[in-house]
Enzyme design. Structure first.
Site, mmCIF file in Angstrom:
data_model
loop_
_atom_site.group_PDB
_atom_site.id
_atom_site.type_symbol
_atom_site.label_atom_id
_atom_site.label_comp_id
_atom_site.label_asym_id
_atom_site.label_seq_id
_atom_site.Cartn_x
_atom_site.Cartn_y
_atom_site.Cartn_z
ATOM 1 N N GLY A 157 0.849 -1.197 0.000
ATOM 2 C CA GLY A 157 0.000 0.000 0.000
ATOM 3 C C GLY A 157 0.880 1.240 0.000
ATOM 4 O O GLY A 157 2.063 1.174 -0.368
ATOM 5 N N ARG A 240 1.211 -3.914 12.367
ATOM 6 C CA ARG A 240 0.482 -4.277 13.574
ATOM 7 C C ARG A 240 1.072 -5.546 14.162
ATOM 8 O O ARG A 240 1.356 -6.510 13.417
ATOM 9 C CB ARG A 240 -1.007 -4.494 13.276
ATOM 10 N N GLU A 269 0.459 -4.829 22.913
ATOM 11 C CA GLU A 269 1.076 -3.559 23.351
ATOM 12 C C GLU A 269 0.401 -3.019 24.613
ATOM 13 O O GLU A 269 -0.831 -3.135 24.722
ATOM 14 C CB GLU A 269 0.930 -2.520 22.242
ATOM 15 N N HIS A 287 5.925 1.658 19.350
ATOM 16 C CA HIS A 287 4.876 2.113 18.415
ATOM 17 C C HIS A 287 5.032 3.596 18.087
ATOM 18 O O HIS A 287 4.120 4.405 18.292
ATOM 19 C CB HIS A 287 3.469 1.825 18.963
#
Ligand code: 8YV
Length: 336
Positions: A157, A240, A269, A287
């Site tokens: 993407g 992710r 997380e 993150h």
């Protein structure tokens, strides 16, 4: 009538100031977000919610929010696996995200993790920092080359393509696997070659993951995939956590099925698998893919603009469920 917006977690003061120009803002100004109960209590009478990654919007939560008058979730982030968008659509709740503004920033971090893992930067830093460096030696902290090696991209993407663009500067061969192939001219522009998944795993010196998280992509990289990779390979994940089986990865790193990993996201997380914490060949980050002031400001502003657009009857630019917009514009004044 001035609309009411709930902001679920700390954002930049500029974002609140911008929102307050057009709406009454109920602001949870702490990093501790809202518990599900607190979210329900605070959502009462709100037309829109500015949400972040730690807010979970299941079908049940969305049904209750609809009952409380909420008509829009303006999410701060491009990934929206924390929101059941089909359920939001069923309940006539608009959902928007923030695509595009974070692509380059996240791709920069993916490359930073790739380079840090390849050249063992975290180990080298700790080695010098702890005073262990006494003399020069030829094979001290030797890593693996990045230039002229093969970069594999799983999920092509916008962010995957931004990573491919960066690989050109390192004279890397770029392979990618994606459900749909890019247009031929785009592949040419990115010097990227589509290959089957098995070939991508087998031939990549660096494998960077850029898939959205869904039931279909959960644990896309598990024991079998890790065993299919080169023993010199490095895995990078800025997408992710649950796309990778973290326990299998910890085992792969400890037993040297692959050489290293650069990870910005984790299955649970902010908890990190203890096996990963014990691996010197795993570079770990909390993150921070999109974590630059400029980009996080843009993410916050974009989400705020989507919310205010809807609340003033303008179609939000980044709707994930445009089908809801038609019914939304015919709802009674002040209703969510
Ligand atoms: C966001 C992210 O910062 O955009 C995403 O999907 O994971 C991050 O860039 C995070 O979602 C904040 O809500």
């Amino acid at each position: 009538m001035r609309p009411h917006i709930l902001v679920t977690k700390r954002v930049f003061p500029e974002t609140i100031a911008f929102l307050e120009q057009h709406a009454n803002v109920d602001y949870q100004s702490a990093d501790e977000g809202l518990t599900p109960e607190e979210l329900m209590a605070r959502a009462h009478g709100k037309q829109a919610i500015l949400s972040q990654i730690t807010d979970a919007f299941s079908r049940d939560v969305l049904a209750r929010l609809k009952g409380l008058g909420v008509g829009m979730i303006a999410h701060m982030g491009v990934g929206y696996d924390n929101i059941d968008v089909p359920a939001a659509t069923d309940h006539g709740i608009l959902v928007s995200n923030t695509p595009g503004v974070l692509d380059d920033t996240t791709a920069d971090l993916a490359f930073a993790l790739l380079m840090a893992a390849a050249r063992r930067l975290n180990e080298a830093h700790a080695f010098v920092h702890s005073g262990q460096w006494k003399r020069f030696s030829l094979d001290l902290m030797v890593g693996v080359d990045i230039h002229h090696r093969t970069l594999g991209i799983l999920g092509m993407g916008r962010i995957g393509q931004a990573v491919a663009r960066r690989a050109a500067g390192f004279s890397m061969r770029v392979l990618y696997h994606n459900r749909t192939r890019l247009a031929a001219d785009r592949e040419q522009e990115l010097h990227a070659e589509w290959v089957p998944r098995e070939q991508l795993l087998r031939e990549s010196d660096f494998l960077s993951i850029h898939l959205p998280l869904s039931a279909a992509t959960r644990h896309s990289i598990g024991e079998a995939e890790l065993r299919a990779m080169k023993p010199t390979a490095v895995l990078v994940n800025t997408a992710r956590g649950p796309i990778v089986d973290e326990a299998a990865l910890a085992k792969a790193l400890a037993e040297h099925w692959i050489a290293g990993a650069g990870l910005d996201v984790f299955e649970r997380e902010p908890q990190v698998h203890p096996g990963l914490l014990a691996c010197p060949n795993a570079v770990l980050a909390p993150h921070i893919g999109s974590a630059t002031v400029e980009t996080r400001m843009k993410i916050s502003r974009m989400a705020a603009e989507n919310a205010l657009a809807a609340l003033s009857g303008r179609r939000p630019p980044n709707l994930l469920n445009p089908a809801v917009w038609e019914s939304w514009t015919s709802r009674p004044e002040g209703a969510g």
